[in-house]
Design a protein around this motif. Structure first.
Motif, PDB file in Angstrom:
ATOM      1  N   ASN A 318      66.844  37.360  64.798  1.00 51.22           N
ATOM      2  CA  ASN A 318      67.727  37.286  65.655  1.00 51.22           C
ATOM      3  C   ASN A 318      67.517  37.092  67.233  1.00 51.22           C
ATOM      4  O   ASN A 318      68.292  36.647  67.937  1.00 51.22           O
ATOM      5  N   GLU A 319      66.496  37.734  67.599  1.00 52.73           N
ATOM      6  CA  GLU A 319      66.074  37.619  69.103  1.00 52.73           C
ATOM      7  C   GLU A 319      65.426  36.584  69.652  1.00 52.73           C
ATOM      8  O   GLU A 319      65.250  36.147  70.514  1.00 52.73           O
ATOM      9  N   VAL A 320      64.935  35.857  68.476  1.00 50.03           N
ATOM     10  CA  VAL A 320      64.215  34.565  68.900  1.00 50.03           C
ATOM     11  C   VAL A 320      65.288  33.462  69.017  1.00 50.03           C
ATOM     12  O   VAL A 320      66.201  33.080  68.378  1.00 50.03           O
ATOM     13  N   PRO A 321      65.327  32.925  70.331  1.00 49.34           N
ATOM     14  CA  PRO A 321      66.305  31.958  70.708  1.00 49.34           C
ATOM     15  C   PRO A 321      66.232  30.590  69.836  1.00 49.34           C
ATOM     16  O   PRO A 321      65.293  30.255  69.371  1.00 49.34           O
ATOM     17  N   ALA A 322      67.362  29.969  69.479  1.00 53.84           N
ATOM     18  CA  ALA A 322      67.511  28.745  68.924  1.00 53.84           C
ATOM     19  C   ALA A 322      66.905  27.511  69.803  1.00 53.84           C
ATOM     20  O   ALA A 322      66.980  27.765  70.814  1.00 53.84           O
ATOM     21  N   PRO A 323      66.569  26.638  69.223  1.00 53.16           N
ATOM     22  CA  PRO A 323      66.540  26.326  67.607  1.00 53.16           C
ATOM     23  C   PRO A 323      65.518  26.706  67.053  1.00 53.16           C
ATOM     24  O   PRO A 323      64.459  27.288  67.215  1.00 53.16           O
ATOM     25  N   LYS A 324      65.709  27.137  65.601  1.00 52.81           N
ATOM     26  CA  LYS A 324      64.818  27.514  64.690  1.00 52.81           C
ATOM     27  C   LYS A 324      65.242  27.504  63.344  1.00 52.81           C
ATOM     28  O   LYS A 324      66.310  26.949  62.945  1.00 52.81           O
TER      29      LYS A 324
END
Length: 455
Positions: A318-324
């Motif tokens: 959740n802490e990794v910014p989008a996009p993913k």
């Protein structure tokens, strides 16, 4: 005279469980969990309609939990025979049953009690007797069995059962779940040349899949569209086969720079462990996959792919910014880590939920796919604003035409007396039965739960 009773898988995709009785023997084909809701549904807790201690052997077509999930319950109720399956099925089933036991314990709580214990699971795992494709195994005085490649998941099998009572011979063929060829990893399923009775799956008995050549383009489009919007692409995926196929195709898309660079998370401990079993049993792969391995390609490992085993790693996504892109279990959104991601990102119109497998009636995945605007996830009401797509070409099940072709080869061998359409919802099973009658003039039956047939 042999007798066949349908104790599961009748007018249902899940819960496969078939009893064959002769004068001297009783054997089962599959003993699966009944799915569509939670593992603690009453149907899974009911005692078996037969005496488990009197069963001589079980033949398991493949490791999916809807074909193996009640094996520990069978042990708990007194079964002490052998469970015959291919080596990959035995190993994958061990992973699936360990996972299932933990889910049951978590979902059902003390008010229902344990469906089965960790000890029952261990006893089940120790009861497996590995067999190879094509070899005939004598199981009891009057029953022998042969496993043939079903092309569905690693180690999946069509089961041929040979019964000899005096001078009378009867042959039954269970399709298990037939694959959807061609697949990136596995060989085409085997064709059986003759049988007296055929018990065929009918999951997609009323429809046809998209062209396989199209599915990778649809996956590529889904990734590109989501990345362009700056959203999150969620893929609920089954731990066995679907996940490995997706990784295989993502590997090619990444290596050929056909999709934008974006973080890809495999957020499923079960899928990660299952992928290790796939790496171990490459002898079951098709020539194309083996050629890539021989050329030094790591089929399930490519840049920007991260495997998240631990809960802390999963939460950190959740802490990794989008996009993913997030691949997580379960494939029908009935549990697992995908629920946390759906709860978090379904309200986001920039994001997308992409289904790549069958969504059984009653599951959260089915409700979302059919257009519900609000769903309940882990006790919270979640609005569905994300885009919803599905790619049928990733199904690991044969479609109507493929099932018809498989049965036609058996019919042409002569002697086929009857076909039973199972492991499909009522509409799908009936549609396949009608097609079989109309195109092949074969005696076709759609059995109901508990139906018994003298063969």
């Amino acid at each position: 005279m042999p007798r066949l009773t349908f104790h599961g898988g009748a007018l249902s995709v899940t819960g496969a469980n078939y009893l064959i009785e002769t004068k001297k023997s009783k054997v089962l084909v599959d003993c699966g969990m009944i799915q569509g809701g939670k593992h603690c549904d009453d149907a899974n807790y009911k005692p078996f309609a037969y005496d488990a201690s009197k069963i001589d052997a079980v033949f398991v077509t493949h490791a999916h939990i809807d074909h193996t999930g009640r094996l520990p319950k069978l042990i708990k109720e007194g079964f002490r025979g052998k469970i015959f399956a291919t080596a990959p099925t035995a190993e994958l089933a061990a992973l699936m049953l360990d996972d299932s036991q933990e889910i049951v314990e978590d979902q059902c709580g003390p008010e229902l009690g344990a469906l089965y214990s960790k000890k029952d699971v261990t006893t089940t795992e120790n009861a497996f007797e590995p067999v190879v494709y094509g070899g005939v195994t004598t199981v009891t005085e009057d029953i022998a069995v042969r496993f043939m490649d079903a092309g569905h998941i690693l180690g999946s099998a069509i089961v041929e059962i040979f019964i000899q009572e005096g001078n009378d011979k009867t042959k039954l063929v269970f399709s298990g779940d037939l694959g959807n060829p061609p697949t990136p990893l596995l060989d085409h399923f085997a064709y059986i040349r003759d049988a007296d009775y055929v018990i065929t799956e009918s999951t997609y008995g009323d429809r046809l899949h998209e062209d396989k050549a199209v599915r990778k383009s649809l996956l590529e489009n889904a990734i590109e569209d989501t990345v362009t919007r700056g959203g999150v692409l969620m893929i609920p995926s089954f731990a066995l086969e679907r996940t490995q196929e997706i990784l295989f195709e993502l590997n090619e898309l990444v290596e050929n720079k056909r999709i934008p660079e974006t973080p890809i998370f495999l957020d499923s401990p079960l899928a990660i462990k299952a992928t290790e079993v796939y790496r171990k049993h490459t002898s079951f792969f098709n020539e194309s996959a083996l050629s890539l391995i021989a050329a030094g390609d790591k089929l399930f490992d490519f840049p920007r792919l991260k495997l998240t085993m631990r809960t802390e790693e999963s939460k950190a996504i959740n802490e990794v910014p989008a996009p993913k892109l997030i691949i997580a279990g379960s494939g029908m959104s009935t549990g697992g880590r995908i629920l946390h991601h759906e709860k978090h990102y379904l309200p986001d119109p920039k994001s997308m939920l992409l289904f790549i497998g069958y969504q059984a009636e009653g599951t959260l995945g089915r409700r979302i796919l059919e257009g519900e605007q609000e769903v309940s996830i882990m006790g919270d009401t979640v609005p569905v604003r994300a885009e919803i797509r599905a790619i049928g070409g990733y199904s690991a099940h044969a479609d109507q035409n493929t099932l018809l072709e498989w049965v036609r080869v058996i019919r042409d061998g002569g002697g086929m007396k009857r076909v039973f359409c199972v492991q499909g919802e009522e509409q799908a099973a009936n549609a396949l039965a009608v097609k079989l009658r109309d195109t092949m003039a074969v005696n076709t039956v759609v059995p109901r739960l508990g139906d018994a047939v003298e063969l």
